[in-house]
Motif scaffolding. Sequence first.
Motif, short mmCIF file in Angstrom:
data_model
loop_
_atom_site.label_atom_id
_atom_site.label_comp_id
_atom_site.label_asym_id
_atom_site.label_seq_id
_atom_site.Cartn_x
_atom_site.Cartn_y
_atom_site.Cartn_z
N SER A 83 -20.23 -7.70 52.14
CA SER A 83 -20.39 -8.65 51.05
C SER A 83 -21.86 -8.74 50.63
N ARG A 86 -22.94 -5.74 48.69
CA ARG A 86 -22.49 -5.85 47.30
C ARG A 86 -23.36 -6.84 46.53
N ARG A 87 -23.69 -7.95 47.22
CA ARG A 87 -24.45 -9.00 46.55
C ARG A 87 -25.82 -8.50 46.10
N ILE B 314 -12.47 -11.51 42.85
CA ILE B 314 -13.64 -11.41 41.97
C ILE B 314 -14.89 -11.89 42.69
N ARG B 315 -14.76 -13.04 43.36
CA ARG B 315 -15.92 -13.61 44.04
C ARG B 315 -16.42 -12.69 45.15
N LEU B 316 -15.45 -12.11 45.90
CA LEU B 316 -15.84 -11.20 46.98
C LEU B 316 -16.52 -9.98 46.39
N ALA B 317 -15.99 -9.45 45.26
CA ALA B 317 -16.52 -8.22 44.67
C ALA B 317 -17.95 -8.41 44.21
N GLY B 319 -20.08 -10.29 45.54
CA GLY B 319 -21.02 -10.50 46.64
C GLY B 319 -20.89 -11.78 47.41
N ALA B 320 -19.83 -12.60 47.13
CA ALA B 320 -19.63 -13.78 47.95
C ALA B 320 -19.10 -13.34 49.32
#
Lengths: 231, 404
Positions: A83, A86-87, B314-317, B319-320
Amino acid sequence: MNQPPLIELRGLTKTYGVGDAMFQALKGIDLTIHRGEFVAIMGPSGSGKSTLMNLLGCLDTPTTGSYRYEGIEVETLNSNQRSLLRRYALGFVFQGFNLLPRTSALENVELPLLYRGMARKERQEKATAALNSVGLPNKLNNTPGELSGGQQQRVAIARAIVTEPSTLFADEPTGNLDSVTTQDVVEILTRLNVDRGITILLVTHEEDVAACARRTIVIKDGLVASDTQRS
Amino acid sequence: MIWNAFAIAIREISRNLTRAFLTVLGVFIGVASIITMVTLGGGATLAVKEQISSLGSNLLTLRPGAGFGSRGSSAGVPHFTEMDSVILGEQIASIAAIAPVRTASLSTIYLNNARASTITGTTPVYFQINKWTIAEGRFFTDADLRSGGAVCVIGNTVRVELFGTDNPIGASIRIGRASIEVIGLLATKGQAGMGDQDDTIIMPLSTLQRRLIGRTSSNDINQISISAVEGTDSIALIAEITQIMRQRRNLQSNQDNNFNIFDTRQIAETLGSTTQLMTMLLAAVAGVSLLVGGIGIMNIMLVSVTERTREIGIRLAIGATASEVLLQFLVEAVTLSCIGGIAGIILAFGLCYGLAQVIKVPFNFNTQINVVAFVFSAIVGVMFGYMPARRAAKLNPIDALRHE
């Protein structure tokens, strides 16, 4: 100085299902991609190109093989660390836009910055700038339902680049768009690659969209069929 | 991170007001209905208990006949004498007060109103034994008893039916063939599982005997009311009374009692267990509505799972982390459940307050059920808001995004 390549794949496979229903989508991909490249991944339906894209974007995990991103062994990361990767490093544009419904364009674009813990004012400035750069300065407060497909996709691109990622993954970004807006999106992607040096991986089955990339990789039956570079 | 999750959660709630409203509604209805039902049920139980205690808890009633049932007929069994009452009072120390009672059913007339009433002839101590209080006027006295004065006190039902809005005090009513002055109005006691206690006319025993029905024999007392000294063992008292009465009625050792002693504590116990049953029934009903409320909450939460699973993708994608997404969902669920719970408590308070007056039961705030209803609904709300999110957050982001 010997910098590692941005993306390095060795014998990457992905298998879905078990037993008789088992299906091997990727059968061993070797691939190296360097910073600043604009790569189009092509191939017929079911060839495994989207699967490859999801693995590269850390949205899915490979069955076997090695994937290094900037020298980091991605398969050793847990879901939390993926995660964070990705962030801070990756941006995504999907065929289906994947914007939050009932949420304004500005707030959609702000979202990745929110997870970075950025202050409200700075967040809004950056999000506004990103929406300006994709040509939507007047649509900040419109929700996805009030925007056309092309406009939604441009919001999605703004959301992907607002964090200034090193790599942008675009999975059939023009799949749901008409030819005029397709051209807009392709131009925006090209500009991001040329002006900002963002590495772009673009999955598409449209020849004219792929034409904007300098390198085209064709996937067939889960293997790399061809890898051509244009000058 | 917590502040962040809170900000996102509040934003997400404000964006989906319909969904938020329906979730809140589930908790709200559940909490309000349970609290209202249990509180009003508790009020009704309390009302019944108050009426039982108004009967007098240490009251014994001596009646001719062997008791209830087919063998309990009092036909042919001699009634009591006034002397029985006097002797019992003198010989048993644990009797606080004792009153002979003679009842008769007679027609009563005031102006154009007539009705059949039960007339009780007794001594002034009867009022004390049965915990009667006077609302207006006065009780009759020992002097009235000695002189056989033409006076009576009436219960509220009699006042309503005979006098309507007229003031009964000082008025004369025709009972049987005599004219009797009303000198007192009794304070209302209400229904007590034994009929309307306020439907009564009470007068000196001597008045009833001399003026209304005439004395046919000395054995004309058909009931003796006894109040025991506070704290008396009523079983021992009953045994003492039985022994004396058997003697006075010349019963041989092989003969059954031809009288029975009725202990109000027994009625109190019977009614007590009835109200206990009622309370348990209410608790069961409350439990079911709690369950139904819970299922309502669950439904709303599950309906939005598909949309929310995509949202999580969506949130995980972008970067959450899974824990950030879960915290957001937890905050959302807790916020909505608490809003619903508090609103439910407020509505229940209003409903209980209003309905208690309409159905005439006392309203007393039941903290326990408020807490139980709130906590249960909140737990259900949080659980069903949180669990689907937990499942979704465990998925690969791409599977969450593709959720249909």
